[in-house]
Design an enzyme around this catalytic site. Structure first.
Site, mmCIF file in Angstrom:
data_model
loop_
_atom_site.group_PDB
_atom_site.id
_atom_site.type_symbol
_atom_site.label_atom_id
_atom_site.label_comp_id
_atom_site.label_asym_id
_atom_site.label_seq_id
_atom_site.Cartn_x
_atom_site.Cartn_y
_atom_site.Cartn_z
ATOM 1 N N HIS A 223 23.118 19.759 -23.973
ATOM 2 C CA HIS A 223 24.305 19.509 -24.799
ATOM 3 C C HIS A 223 24.315 18.098 -25.365
ATOM 4 O O HIS A 223 23.520 17.234 -24.971
ATOM 5 C CB HIS A 223 25.570 19.725 -23.959
ATOM 6 C CG HIS A 223 25.632 18.799 -22.773
ATOM 7 N ND1 HIS A 223 26.024 17.487 -22.863
ATOM 8 C CD2 HIS A 223 25.328 19.005 -21.471
ATOM 9 C CE1 HIS A 223 25.973 16.916 -21.678
ATOM 10 N NE2 HIS A 223 25.549 17.821 -20.806
ATOM 11 N N GLU A 298 26.244 23.383 -14.929
ATOM 12 C CA GLU A 298 25.625 22.258 -14.231
ATOM 13 C C GLU A 298 25.891 22.358 -12.734
ATOM 14 O O GLU A 298 26.789 23.085 -12.280
ATOM 15 C CB GLU A 298 26.178 20.929 -14.793
ATOM 16 C CG GLU A 298 25.598 19.666 -14.173
ATOM 17 C CD GLU A 298 24.080 19.558 -14.310
ATOM 18 O OE1 GLU A 298 23.396 20.268 -13.538
ATOM 19 O OE2 GLU A 298 23.594 18.770 -15.139
#
Length: 417
Positions: A223, A298
């Site tokens: 990202h 994550e």
């Protein structure tokens, strides 16, 4: 932004003679030593040893804090400081390669140069003297009890130097040390059953012969920038938004992936905002929908969320040491790397089965991306410490039904240039 200090020194017993160097990286706010490094370098001159100490200190800081870190470099060598500051020329032919190497490293940082008297360079001087003593005896320097306080991890670097790591590091970057650069020994043990998971599948090709089936292509995109990544803070399940720069990074990679030769057919994303926002920018350019995959999230850093590595080292030193040494250990209230590996493996298998033969873009985070690359390479868990992923970096794995997975690209940020 954290400010750092590098103190470096080097010398020889005889000039030239048995030589060694030492360097420390400190937190400028309180003087805490974050990294110590030293090396015995055989027979050399004082100036060569001093430059080697500077190079070791700069290399350690880059591995610890990354490009752009602010640092004051302090040495008691007037020659090295003045040459690095550009006020004196490097006239010695033997020093020019070392000076060029140091200058190249320094250009990646925001450096100020400061000469200090020897009595104020005691930490680096101590390490350099230990290294010189070892060189005089024909031995390799190892951290002594005085230079390796309890709780510091010591290991060997690829250059032969040894480094003592005491804290700090690029925080959102999962496995926060690139030990090929730093040389800090991060000792890990394989999770139970890992050898079986990474064994070469029976009957599959080696990668030397061309594939005989259509690949399933999996593009892996980290990202864009967030406030926590700017400040190098642990960012797990916390949900920061993209910064304006992070949005611009998403636009840049979207422009790239919308054209040939990519032909993206499926976009999947972590459920976290920073990944979803990046994926949505790309979806808007390609006309595709974003499919959310929970397994691409994550690692959960628990109580460490939002803290810098140095803060964690000070508040949870024992827990941090355990986490770095054992993938089955989890941060307080968080998820272990062993747990994350099993989750990511299952998600990767699901994607390859569901979208067989297609070109997939998965927008995710450092941990899942490194894990998927590791699995494709049949690499041990320690391989994660040998990978660095930039924000908005693109990697590619191709999977073949009649052969192995092949890593075709890694950490490509050419769309940001």
């Amino acid at each position: 932004m954290t400010l750092y200090v590098i103190e470096a020194d080097g010398g020889s017993r005889g000039n030239p003679g048995p030589a060694g160097y030492g360097a420390v990286v400190k937190d400028a706010a309180d003087g805490q030593i974050l990294v110590e490094t030293a090396e015995s370098i055989g027979t050399q001159t004082n100036n060569v040893a001093e430059y080697r100490g500077l190079i070791a200190g700069l290399t350690s800081l880059l591995a610890l804090a990354g490009d752009g870190a602010k640092v004051e470099v302090r040495m008691d060598s007037k020659l090295v400081i003045e040459q690095m500051a550009g006020r004196w020329k490097v006239k010695n032919e033997g020093l020019r390669p070392l000076a060029s190497q140091a200058a190249a490293l320094a250009r990646r940082l925001k450096v100020t140069w400061r000469w200090i008297p020897r009595e104020k360079n005691k930490d680096a001087d101590r390490l350099a003297n230990e290294a010189m003593d070892a060189a005089a005896k024909g031995r390799t320097w190892t951290a002594s009890a005085s230079s390796s306080p309890a709780g510091r991890a010591v290991g060997a670097s690829g250059s032969g130097a040894a480094a003592t790591l005491t804290g700090g590091g690029p925080a959102e970057d999962l496995l926060l040390f690139e030990t090929d650069d730093l040389g800090a020994g991060v000792v890990t043990r394989e999770p139970a059953g890992q050898a079986e998971r990474t064994a070469m599948p029976t009957g599959r090709g080696t990668g030397w012969r061309p594939p005989t089936s259509v690949a399933t292509s999996l593009y892996l995109l980290r990202h864009g920038e967030t406030p926590l990544s700017v400040e190098r803070r642990f960012s797990g399940l916390g949900d920061p938004e993209l910064t304006p720069n992070g949005v611009a990074q998403g636009e840049a990679v979207a422009a790239r992936l919308a054209g040939e030769p990519y032909g993206i057919q499926v976009i999947v994303s972590s459920p976290l905002k920073r990944a979803r926002a990046t994926a949505e920018i790309i979806a808007a350019r390609t006309g595709l929908e974003v499919v959310v995959e929970e397994g691409l999230r994550e690692t959960d850093f628990g109580d460490w969320e939002g803290h810098t590595f140095t803060e964690i080292q000070r508040r949870w030193p024992d827990e941090l040491a355990a986490w770095l040494a054992d993938p089955s250990a989890a941060p307080p209230g968080g998820e272990s790397f062993g747990e994350a590996a099993r989750r990511v493996q299952a998600t990767g298998d699901l994607l390859i089965e569901r979208y067989e033969g297609k070109t997939i873009l998965a927008v995710s985070h450092v941990t899942p991306i490194k894990m998927l690359l590791r699995f494709a390479l049949l690499a041990p868990l320690n391989a994660l410490y040998r990978m660095h992923l930039d924000l908005s970096a693109l990697s590619l794995i191709e999977y073949y039904a009649d052969g192995p997975a092949v890593v075709k690209a890694f950490n490509d940020t050419s769309h940001l240039r």
